[in-house]
Write a protein that holds these residues in place. Structure first.
Motif, PDB file in Angstrom:
ATOM      1  N   SER A  21       0.944  -1.217  -0.056  1.00 51.81           N
ATOM      2  CA  SER A  21      -0.071  -0.038   0.009  1.00 51.81           C
ATOM      3  C   SER A  21       0.947   1.257  -0.038  1.00 51.81           C
ATOM      4  N   ILE A  22       0.573   1.933  -0.749  1.00 57.15           N
ATOM      5  CA  ILE A  22       1.313   3.470  -1.037  1.00 57.15           C
ATOM      6  C   ILE A  22       0.991   4.272   0.320  1.00 57.15           C
ATOM      7  N   SER A  23      -0.398   4.266   0.350  1.00 57.15           N
ATOM      8  CA  SER A  23      -0.622   5.265   1.608  1.00 57.15           C
ATOM      9  C   SER A  23      -0.331   4.883   2.969  1.00 57.15           C
ATOM     10  N   LYS A  24      -0.113   3.534   3.257  1.00 53.83           N
ATOM     11  CA  LYS A  24       0.395   2.978   4.550  1.00 53.83           C
ATOM     12  C   LYS A  24       1.866   2.996   4.824  1.00 53.83           C
ATOM     13  N   THR A  25       2.654   3.284   3.487  1.00 53.50           N
ATOM     14  CA  THR A  25       3.939   3.556   3.366  1.00 53.50           C
ATOM     15  C   THR A  25       4.253   4.800   3.734  1.00 53.50           C
ATOM     16  N   ALA A  26       3.291   5.688   3.167  1.00 51.73           N
ATOM     17  CA  ALA A  26       3.590   7.019   3.315  1.00 51.73           C
ATOM     18  C   ALA A  26       3.294   7.516   4.894  1.00 51.73           C
ATOM     19  N   SER A  27       2.360   6.808   5.217  1.00 51.54           N
ATOM     20  CA  SER A  27       2.233   7.153   6.689  1.00 51.54           C
ATOM     21  C   SER A  27       3.146   6.488   7.513  1.00 51.54           C
ATOM     22  N   SER A  32       4.866  12.457   2.110  1.00 55.57           N
ATOM     23  CA  SER A  32       3.459  12.245   1.357  1.00 55.57           C
ATOM     24  C   SER A  32       3.438  10.924   0.340  1.00 55.57           C
ATOM     25  N   GLN A  33       2.277  10.894  -0.059  1.00 55.82           N
ATOM     26  CA  GLN A  33       2.039   9.684  -0.981  1.00 55.82           C
ATOM     27  C   GLN A  33       2.762   9.932  -2.179  1.00 55.82           C
ATOM     28  N   ILE A  36       6.330   9.047  -2.092  1.00 55.82           N
ATOM     29  CA  ILE A  36       6.520   7.379  -2.299  1.00 55.82           C
ATOM     30  C   ILE A  36       6.496   7.160  -3.942  1.00 55.82           C
ATOM     31  N   SER A  37       5.265   7.761  -4.462  1.00 59.31           N
ATOM     32  CA  SER A  37       5.116   7.163  -5.835  1.00 59.31           C
ATOM     33  C   SER A  37       6.112   7.702  -6.603  1.00 59.31           C
ATOM     34  N   ARG A  54      -0.818  -1.855  -9.770  1.00 60.64           N
ATOM     35  CA  ARG A  54      -1.834  -1.590  -8.894  1.00 60.64           C
ATOM     36  C   ARG A  54      -3.142  -2.142  -9.372  1.00 60.64           C
TER      37      ARG A  54
END
Length: 300
Positions: A21-27, A32-33, A36-37, A54
């Motif tokens: 998960s990009i969002s979990k990694t960013a958190s 920010s997401q 990460i991307s 994805r």
């Protein structure tokens, strides 16, 4: 990796691979997401491969990502071990020991050592992992655990891995007296008449039992197999069959009077409990724990 490698990209890759998960990694990394991307795209451009696809749930690693993870996770684990090694070189007040051990060895052999050791060195934290012997060897060689405590055979190709025999334990067959009140098991041949509850076919204790039975020209056909001794015990309690255990297991049961331990003229194979570790990566805490087990011989 070349001299321009940004190691932070690989850290982000590890989090993405494990969290999917990009969002979990960013958190978790407090960035920010989009950052990460962008980092992921940078790494993919450097390597020339797509690392994630994805999907509706998040992201999934490609085959190339799975190959990369096996190397990168090992590298980061070694670096982490190195940091811990330096921090704990001269201290037994803090530190941790990660041990891979089967549940029956962990509960009925190793637990007493750990409890007694922590009375002397309360600052040492323990983490226990229970998997197949092959999986634990892989974890040891990739520095995900510090020590294996298991029964032989333990196969490894690494020359840096050291094995020390800690002690010898007795095996036995046992059954619920109420379930088989007329049972007469006087030799290994008699086992053919009973349903058997045995350790999983690829476990070290089962392999040694099979070898012994083959020497007696006896073939065993279990009705239940399990990696966990606790499950085997429950099946024997419920009268499913005659189980095969390390004798310590039966001796430590609160309801041990309900179990009939089977003895034969032929001595069943004993098991050697062995400590396996990589000598180059030991900490003072790990060395002291191994020494503690060897000196105290608890549970034999």
């Amino acid at each position: 990796m070349n001299s321009n490698t940004d190691y932070n990209l690989y850290k982000i890759f590890l989090y993405l691979y494990e969290q999917k998960s990009i969002s979990k990694t960013a958190s978790m990394l407090y960035v920010s997401q989009p950052a990460i991307s962008y980092s992921l795209k940078e790494l993919e451009n450097q390597l020339g491969y797509t690392l994630f696809y994805r999907n509706s749930k998040g992201i999934e690693p490609t085959m190339e990502a799975k190959e990369l993870y096996s190397y990168i996770s090992t590298a980061f684990n070694i670096m982490k071990s190195g940091e811990e090694h330096i921090k704990n070189l001269n201290s037994l007040n803090i530190g941790s020991i990660k041990i891979g051990t089967p549940s029956h060895i962990g509960i009925y052999y190793l637990a007493e050592y750990i409890a007694d050791f922590r009375k002397v060195y309360p600052g040492i934290k323990f983490e226990i992992v229970s998997k197949s012997t092959a999986d634990m060897v892989d974890m040891l060689e990739t520095r995900k655990i510090d020590l294996i405590v298991d029964t032989l055979p333990i196969q490894t190709t690494k020359k840096s891995v050291k094995k020390i025999t800690l002690g010898t334990l007795q095996n036995c067959f046992a059954y619920n007296k109420a379930s088989f009140p007329q049972a007469k098991i006087e030799n290994v041949e008699d086992l053919k008449q009973f349903p058997l509850v045995l350790p999983s076919a690829t476990s070290s204790i089962r392999l040694k039992l099979n070898e012994f039975m083959e020497s007696k020209n006896v073939k065993l056909y279990p009705v239940f197999e399990s990696w966990t001794t606790e499950m085997m015990l429950e099946m024997v309690r419920r009268g499913v069959g005659v189980g095969y255990f390390i004798k310590n297991v039966i001796n430590t049961q609160e309801d041990q009077d309900n179990f009939e331990v089977v003895t034969f003229n032929d001595t069943l194979p004993q098991v050697d409990v062995c400590a396996v570790y990589i000598e180059d990566f030991t900490t003072k805490a790990l060395n002291k724990f191994i020494e503690f087990i060897k000196e105290n011989k608890v549970g034999e």
